[in-house]
Design a protein around this motif. Structure first.
Motif, PDB file in Angstrom:
ATOM      1  N   GLU A   1      30.781 -48.394 -33.296  1.00 37.69           N
ATOM      2  CA  GLU A   1      30.503 -46.979 -33.576  1.00 37.69           C
ATOM      3  C   GLU A   1      31.776 -46.219 -33.948  1.00 37.69           C
ATOM      4  O   GLU A   1      31.757 -45.268 -34.719  1.00 37.69           O
ATOM      5  N   LEU A   2      32.837 -46.680 -33.354  1.00 37.73           N
ATOM      6  CA  LEU A   2      34.117 -45.993 -33.551  1.00 37.73           C
ATOM      7  C   LEU A   2      34.718 -46.299 -34.921  1.00 37.73           C
ATOM      8  O   LEU A   2      35.181 -45.407 -35.632  1.00 37.73           O
TER       9      LEU A   2
ATOM     10  N   SER B   1      27.504 -35.152 -28.899  1.00 37.22           N
ATOM     11  CA  SER B   1      26.781 -36.328 -29.379  1.00 37.22           C
ATOM     12  C   SER B   1      25.623 -36.670 -28.435  1.00 37.22           C
ATOM     13  O   SER B   1      24.539 -37.054 -28.863  1.00 37.22           O
TER      14      SER B   1
ATOM     15  N   HIS C   1      36.298 -40.140 -26.051  1.00 34.06           N
ATOM     16  CA  HIS C   1      34.891 -40.290 -26.439  1.00 34.06           C
ATOM     17  C   HIS C   1      34.469 -41.754 -26.256  1.00 34.06           C
ATOM     18  O   HIS C   1      33.419 -42.061 -25.672  1.00 34.06           O
TER      19      HIS C   1
ATOM     20  N   HIS D   1      27.574 -40.951 -34.295  1.00 35.56           N
ATOM     21  CA  HIS D   1      28.648 -41.787 -33.755  1.00 35.56           C
ATOM     22  C   HIS D   1      29.990 -41.078 -33.932  1.00 35.56           C
ATOM     23  O   HIS D   1      30.109 -40.208 -34.790  1.00 35.56           O
ATOM     24  N   ALA D   2      30.900 -41.528 -33.112  1.00 36.56           N
ATOM     25  CA  ALA D   2      32.226 -40.886 -33.133  1.00 36.56           C
ATOM     26  C   ALA D   2      32.810 -40.842 -34.539  1.00 36.56           C
ATOM     27  O   ALA D   2      33.398 -39.835 -34.952  1.00 36.56           O
ATOM     28  N   ALA D   3      32.633 -41.920 -35.312  1.00 36.24           N
ATOM     29  CA  ALA D   3      33.262 -42.022 -36.619  1.00 36.24           C
ATOM     30  C   ALA D   3      32.794 -40.944 -37.582  1.00 36.24           C
ATOM     31  O   ALA D   3      33.494 -40.609 -38.528  1.00 36.24           O
ATOM     32  N   SER D   4      31.607 -40.420 -37.390  1.00 41.92           N
ATOM     33  CA  SER D   4      31.192 -39.339 -38.280  1.00 41.92           C
ATOM     34  C   SER D   4      31.255 -37.972 -37.592  1.00 41.92           C
ATOM     35  O   SER D   4      31.409 -36.952 -38.242  1.00 41.92           O
TER      36      SER D   4
ATOM     37  N   TYR E   1      33.510 -36.707 -35.341  1.00 37.84           N
ATOM     38  CA  TYR E   1      34.793 -36.009 -35.256  1.00 37.84           C
ATOM     39  C   TYR E   1      35.293 -35.494 -36.595  1.00 37.84           C
ATOM     40  O   TYR E   1      35.758 -34.355 -36.684  1.00 37.84           O
ATOM     41  N   PRO E   2      35.208 -36.300 -37.666  1.00 39.11           N
ATOM     42  CA  PRO E   2      35.616 -35.729 -38.948  1.00 39.11           C
ATOM     43  C   PRO E   2      34.863 -34.440 -39.267  1.00 39.11           C
ATOM     44  O   PRO E   2      35.451 -33.498 -39.796  1.00 39.11           O
TER      45      PRO E   2
ATOM     46  N   LEU F   1      35.334 -43.981 -40.215  1.00 39.46           N
ATOM     47  CA  LEU F   1      36.223 -42.951 -39.663  1.00 39.46           C
ATOM     48  C   LEU F   1      37.317 -42.585 -40.656  1.00 39.46           C
ATOM     49  O   LEU F   1      37.555 -41.414 -40.957  1.00 39.46           O
TER      50      LEU F   1
ATOM     51  N   GLU G   1      35.925 -40.728 -43.689  1.00 40.24           N
ATOM     52  CA  GLU G   1      35.537 -39.353 -43.400  1.00 40.24           C
ATOM     53  C   GLU G   1      36.755 -38.457 -43.162  1.00 40.24           C
ATOM     54  O   GLU G   1      36.805 -37.334 -43.636  1.00 40.24           O
ATOM     55  N   LEU G   2      37.701 -39.035 -42.396  1.00 35.29           N
ATOM     56  CA  LEU G   2      38.867 -38.220 -42.052  1.00 35.29           C
ATOM     57  C   LEU G   2      39.731 -37.917 -43.267  1.00 35.29           C
ATOM     58  O   LEU G   2      40.359 -36.867 -43.345  1.00 35.29           O
TER      59      LEU G   2
ATOM     60  N   TYR H   1      31.918 -35.569 -26.975  1.00 39.95           N
ATOM     61  CA  TYR H   1      30.987 -36.537 -26.407  1.00 39.95           C
ATOM     62  C   TYR H   1      29.715 -35.834 -25.946  1.00 39.95           C
ATOM     63  O   TYR H   1      28.598 -36.316 -26.161  1.00 39.95           O
TER      64      TYR H   1
ATOM     65  N   TYR I   1      36.290 -31.618 -37.266  1.00 42.99           N
ATOM     66  CA  TYR I   1      37.581 -31.173 -37.799  1.00 42.99           C
ATOM     67  C   TYR I   1      37.381 -30.336 -39.053  1.00 42.99           C
ATOM     68  O   TYR I   1      38.104 -29.381 -39.306  1.00 42.99           O
ATOM     69  N   ARG I   2      36.367 -30.713 -39.848  1.00 46.76           N
ATOM     70  CA  ARG I   2      36.135 -29.960 -41.072  1.00 46.76           C
ATOM     71  C   ARG I   2      35.688 -28.537 -40.730  1.00 46.76           C
ATOM     72  O   ARG I   2      36.172 -27.575 -41.322  1.00 46.76           O
TER      73      ARG I   2
ATOM     74  N   MET J   1      39.451 -39.017 -29.475  1.00 48.47           N
ATOM     75  CA  MET J   1      38.460 -40.033 -29.801  1.00 48.47           C
ATOM     76  C   MET J   1      38.450 -41.175 -28.803  1.00 48.47           C
ATOM     77  O   MET J   1      37.402 -41.777 -28.541  1.00 48.47           O
TER      78      MET J   1
ATOM     79  N   VAL K   1      39.066 -34.768 -44.829  1.00 54.53           N
ATOM     80  CA  VAL K   1      39.377 -33.569 -44.040  1.00 54.53           C
ATOM     81  C   VAL K   1      40.868 -33.378 -43.842  1.00 54.53           C
ATOM     82  O   VAL K   1      41.420 -32.312 -44.103  1.00 54.53           O
TER      83      VAL K   1
END
Lengths: 900, 114
Positions: free
Chosen positions: A57-58, B34, A32, B48-51, B53-54, A64, A67-68, B31, B57-58, A29, A71
């Protein structure tokens, strides 16, 4: 470029991911984020804008993490493969091992508590012994730069480490260059009067230089000045912290006040600090030259003076020894009458202090180490049995790809967890055990006031428990790791390879072998103590009461006064109903004090010191044989008519008679004694084991001379003859006579205290204290070893019966009698026990040699002891095997065959 | 405001499909994915990265895609995701369902607006 890692990590923190997984996410990340940041900047954003947008955004709205969570939380941490791991993974694996270990141990509380208890016994006992060894043998003395503090003795042909004549000490101090300073001290008793109840204090005469040599500064006031350590100086005194607290409530205005000690008024000039350790019971310190015994300045007399020197930096002990020998040689040439044949010996002070106890402590370290090994072997067997039960678990893990090292590590983590738990319990046992040891070793243990659990002890316990955990965990761990997945899974629950039984057998044999050694040691000590108690000391030890007496300061003024005071005191005490005889003596047999004097046959001039013989010299009153009840062999003992007006007489013992006048009658013969001149022998009495029940026979000085108190010349009848012992032969129980004796001794002026009251039985018990102490601990260790070994062999045999239940069932079905089945099972157990005992006897044979110095009247390879040990252990092993063997006969063949 | 609401709804239902589609041809890193979504939707859709990557991973956990670290000389290593065989089946099924769904929707909405 900003560092994104931290921001991402913060988001991940609450998820508690496996470290390796977390690192991976952070890396991906943050890359990214870096790409996004660069893109924004290329699009014309300022650094600050780009940073803000990227960050939002991060991590905006905690999206984050939310969401994580869904998972990653459900994800099991990745399986770590040993060897292919980075640091993070190793750590993660370790934490996982710990968690798993805890869970596994919690699941079987019975096993866990038994294992922890067995190990805690072993670790606790080891910690207790190490606590003592650490404080007594390992820790430096509590003085500054203690390794340079040396004790300096005089040597004679009879003594390697004799006390020093005061003039010799003064010459040593003046002539030697190897020392930055030298000090001398001498223990004595002080009658403290004029402030409430009179009290006898133990104290030390010290040279003004002693405390500076030790590097000790007083808490209050100052050290002695050189001019206070001169004859004729006004008396000054320094107090121990404990005495200052006890008698003066820690009064800080004590300086300058005066105390009456032995009828002299002494000004307090200092109080020592609470942590100052010097002769633990010393309560007051007085300059050497205040001692008005005129023997102090005689080279002939050795009134118990000890000398400490501080080695100059850069000088070796060998160099100091060489210099001191040269000085002593010079003095021998200068004063042949007193110093011929006298040398000097230099010893590190600490070595001198602990040299007697060192072999005992090392013996106990070895013994207690064996106990721990036995406990380890037992727990290893428990683990082996468990690992057999867990074979399926290991097989499944191996089938799923767990590496062999990984399984070993998991099992070792479990066993170290066990031993750490045991260490915690063991520390409690050690605290209790240490106080037990200290109470069992009164007086015979030097530096006992310093014994305590410190950081070294804690480190020791930690190290022992980790090593222990690995030690007893290794065999079961490899056993588990070697599980062949296919075999084990097929075998079902019965599976167990031959290796396991071999290992179990070895452990049991080792346990039994070690138990043999411990039992042999304990048996030898028991025999020694028992034999010592059978030794005839040469007098009747029953109903004999001894106490030390401090005369009233008022009578000390004149020699005649002292003589009269003793005579009156004896008269008063002898009138007490129940007292059969009373006498004064200067030496208590088997006690701590001794005094020697040089003599020569005939009435000629005094020969040089090295051609004179020494004898023990005991000043007594006429009724002494009545008190001691030793036999009169020839002539007579003293009467009231042996006084200053009659010619001086002595009585000698039969050892001296045989030695000096072989085959002749000594009565009527004359000998000459140093300081007294010619005396006539009027009687011969039986030898008394003055030196102790054990060492008297081997001591170089055994001749004994008795001299009547009433004939002691005036010049010695002052301070030189104080602190004599009153010995009483009682009808009733001796201690019941103490209060009556105390009242009668106190006298009309009520200022003559008695102290150090002991029955002869107590004195004998004290003289055996060290052996008794060793014996007690060895018995405890040996009993623990026996118990653990019995449990060990019982466990193994029970398991063997369970394992062979099918086979035994078939045998029974085919008609084997129950005796045959018992025999079958017993044979296996007896084979193990026999191997263990044979090895143990062999080892005991080799090891008990090291305790030869502690034994009495019994050899280290005493066949009787070894036979008894073999019988005891063999019987125990047989019993431990017989119970499971009996159970085997109760097997119902049908049930046994069906139980597959 | 309206735009963002649409954005979220669309993504929720279709994000998995988008990701799987983008990985169909060749493995890509996060990246890149996206960027492609943004470019091909002409900026309408943005992950965005926050949504992102999860979600990756799922999908990976379900076994539809598989990530692997790839090192190219002179660059930091990147994690590339590729479609697994299972992912390929899922993608085919989802794509079919989606097309049916869109057809149905446009039939309704087309009739109304026509």
């Amino acid at each position: 470029m900003p560092d994104w890692n931290e921001h991402i990590r913060k988001q991940l923190a609450e998820l508690k991911l496996a470290p390796a997984r977390e690192e991976e996410i952070v890396e991906e990340m943050s890359q990214h984020a870096a790409d996004r940041y660069r893109e924004l900047q290329n699009g014309g954003a300022t650094e600050e804008e780009a940073r803000r947008i990227t960050l939002n955004e991060l991590t905006g709205h905690e999206l984050l993490a939310r969401e994580l969570r869904a998972v990653e939380r459900t994800n099991a941490p990745e399986l770590v493969v040993l060897g292919a791991a980075n640091k993070g993974q190793m750590l993660a694996g370790f934490v996982q091992d710990l968690r798993f270990g805890f869970r596994t141990l919690r699941k079987s509380p019975g096993f866990t508590s038994v294992a922890i208890l067995a190990l805690a016994l072993g670790i606790g006992a080891n910690t207790a012994i190490f606590t003592v060894v650490n404080s007594v043998l390992l820790q430096p003395l509590a003085y500054s730069d203690p390794d340079r503090l040396l004790k300096i003795f005089e040597t004679t042909s009879e003594f390697n480490h004799s006390s020093v004549a005061y003039p010799n000490y003064l010459d040593w101090r003046r002539e030697s260059r190897s020392f930055t300073g030298m000090g001398a001290y001498r223990s004595d008793g002080f009658n403290f009067t004029g402030a409430g109840d009179p009290e006898q204090l133990s104290g030390e005469y010290v040279s003004a230089s002693l405390f500076p040599v030790l590097g000790a500064t007083p808490l209050l006031g100052r050290n002695f000045l050189p001019e206070e350590d001169r004859q004729g100086a006004a008396c000054s005194v320094m107090l121990s912290y404990a005495f200052w607290q006890r008698r003066f409530g820690g009064d800080r205005n004590i300086l300058g006040k005066s105390l009456t000690l032995n009828a002299a008024s002494c000004t307090v000039v200092g109080v020592m600090a609470g942590n100052f350790r010097f002769r633990d019971d010393a309560q007051v310190f007085i300059p050497n030259e205040q001692w008005n015994g005129m023997e102090l300045h005689s080279r002939e007399s050795h009134p118990g003076l000890r000398v400490i020197g501080r080695l100059r930096p850069g000088i070796t002990i060998q160099a100091a020894q060489a210099e001191m020998s040269a000085i002593a040689n010079g003095l021998a040439g200068q004063y042949p009458a007193t110093n011929a044949g006298h040398g000097a010996a230099v010893v590190r002070w600490k070595d001198d202090m602990v040299q007697n106890i060192r072999p005992t402590l090392l013996l106990l370290v070895g013994a207690v180490g064996f106990v721990l090994i036995i406990a380890c072997a037992n727990v290893a067997n428990l683990l082996l049995a468990r690992s057999a039960a867990r074979r399926r678990e290991f097989a499944i893990r191996a089938a799923l790809g767990a590496a062999r090292g990984r399984v070993v590590r998991q099992l070792l983590t479990e066993s170290v967890l066990l031993s750490l738990g045991a260490a915690a319990v063991g520390l409690l046992i050690a605290r209790w055990g240490t106080s037990l040891i200290l109470s069992a070793a009164p007086g015979s243990l030097p530096r006992s006031a310093e014994v305590g659990i410190d950081s070294y002890v804690l480190l020791f316990t930690l190290a022992v428990s980790i090593v222990t955990g690995i030690l007893f965990g290794l065999a079961p761990a490899f056993q588990g790791a070697n599980a062949n997945p296919q075999e084990s899974l097929k075998e079902g629950t019965h599976g167990a390879g031959g290796g396991r039984h071999r290992a179990e057998g070895v452990f049991v044999a080792v346990e039994i072998g070690l138990a043999v050694i411990l039992l042999a040691g304990a048996g030898l000590m028991m025999q020694s103590v028992w034999r010592l108690l059978q030794v005839d000391p040469g007098f009747n030890t029953r109903n004999l009461l001894t106490m030390q007496v401090a005369l009233s300061p008022k009578v000390m003024a004149s020699p005649a006064g002292i003589r009269l005071a003793y005579w009156q005191l004896l008269g008063r005490v002898a009138s007490i109903p129940g007292i059969q005889a009373a006498a004064i003596t200067s030496m208590v047999p088997l006690g701590d004090g001794d005094s020697e004097i040089g003599f020569w046959p005939g009435t000629g001039p005094q020969p040089p010191e090295d051609r004179m013989t020494s004898a023990m010299f005991n000043i007594v009153t006429p009724d002494y044989p009545g008190v001691m009840q030793f036999p009169l062999r020839r002539g007579r003992f003293f009467t009231d008519r042996d006084n200053l007006a009659s010619p001086p007489v002595v009585v000698i013992d039969d050892v001296m008679a045989k030695h000096l006048f072989p085959g002749q009658d000594p009565v009527g013969r004359r000998i000459s004694v140093i300081l007294l001149g010619p005396v006539q022998i009027v009687g011969v009495v039986g030898h008394v084991k003055q030196w102790g029940l054990d060492t008297d026979d081997t001591n170089k000085i055994r001749d004994q001379i008795y001299f009547p108190l009433q004939q002691v010349p005036d010049k010695f009848m002052s301070a030189g003859v104080t602190g004599l012992t009153l010995a009483l032969r009682t009808g009733p129980e001796p201690l019941s006579m103490v209060s009556a004796a105390r009242a009668k001794v106190a006298g009309p002026t009520q200022d003559q205290p008695i102290y150090a009251v002991r029955t002869m039985e107590q004195i004998i018990s004290t003289s055996l204290a060290e052996r008794r102490f060793t014996m007690l601990l060895l018995i405890i260790f040996a009993a623990t070893a026996l118990l653990l070994a019995a449990v060990g062999i019982y466990g193994v045999m029970s398991y063997a019966v369970t394992r062979r239940i099918r086979e035994l069932g078939i045998r029974a079905a085919l008609g084997a009698s129950s005796q045959e089945i018992v025999g079958l099972v017993l044979r296996e157990g007896i084979r193990l026990a026999a191997i263990g005992m044979a090895a143990g006897l062999f080892a005991a044979f080799a090891l008990t040699r090291f305790m030869a110095g502690l034994l009495y009247g019994v050899g280290p390879a005493d066949p009787l002891t070894l036979a008894a040990v073999t019988l005891l252990l063999g019987g125990t092993a047989l019993l431990a095997c017989y119970i499971p063997a009996r159970r085997a006969t109760a097997v119902d063949p049908i049930v046994a065959l069906r139980c597959e | 405001m309206e735009d963002r609401a649409i954005d979220r709804e669309w993504k929720k239902g279709s994000a998995e499909l988008l990701l799987l589609s983008l990985l169909e041809a060749l493995p890509r890193h996060g990246y890149e994915i996206s960027k492609l979504i943004e470019q091909r939707s002409h900026g309408t859709l943005r992950f965005h990265a926050a949504s992102l990557y999860p979600l990756l991973y799922r999908l990976e956990k379900r076994g539809w895609i598989q990530g692997r670290w790839v090192e190219k000389s002179g660059q930091r290593r990147r994690r590339y995701y590729r479609l697994t065989a299972q992912g390929r089946k899922v993608l085919a099924a989802q794509r079919q369902g989606w097309q049916a769904f869109v057809k149905a929707i446009s039939r309704i909405t087309g009739v109304e607006h026509a």
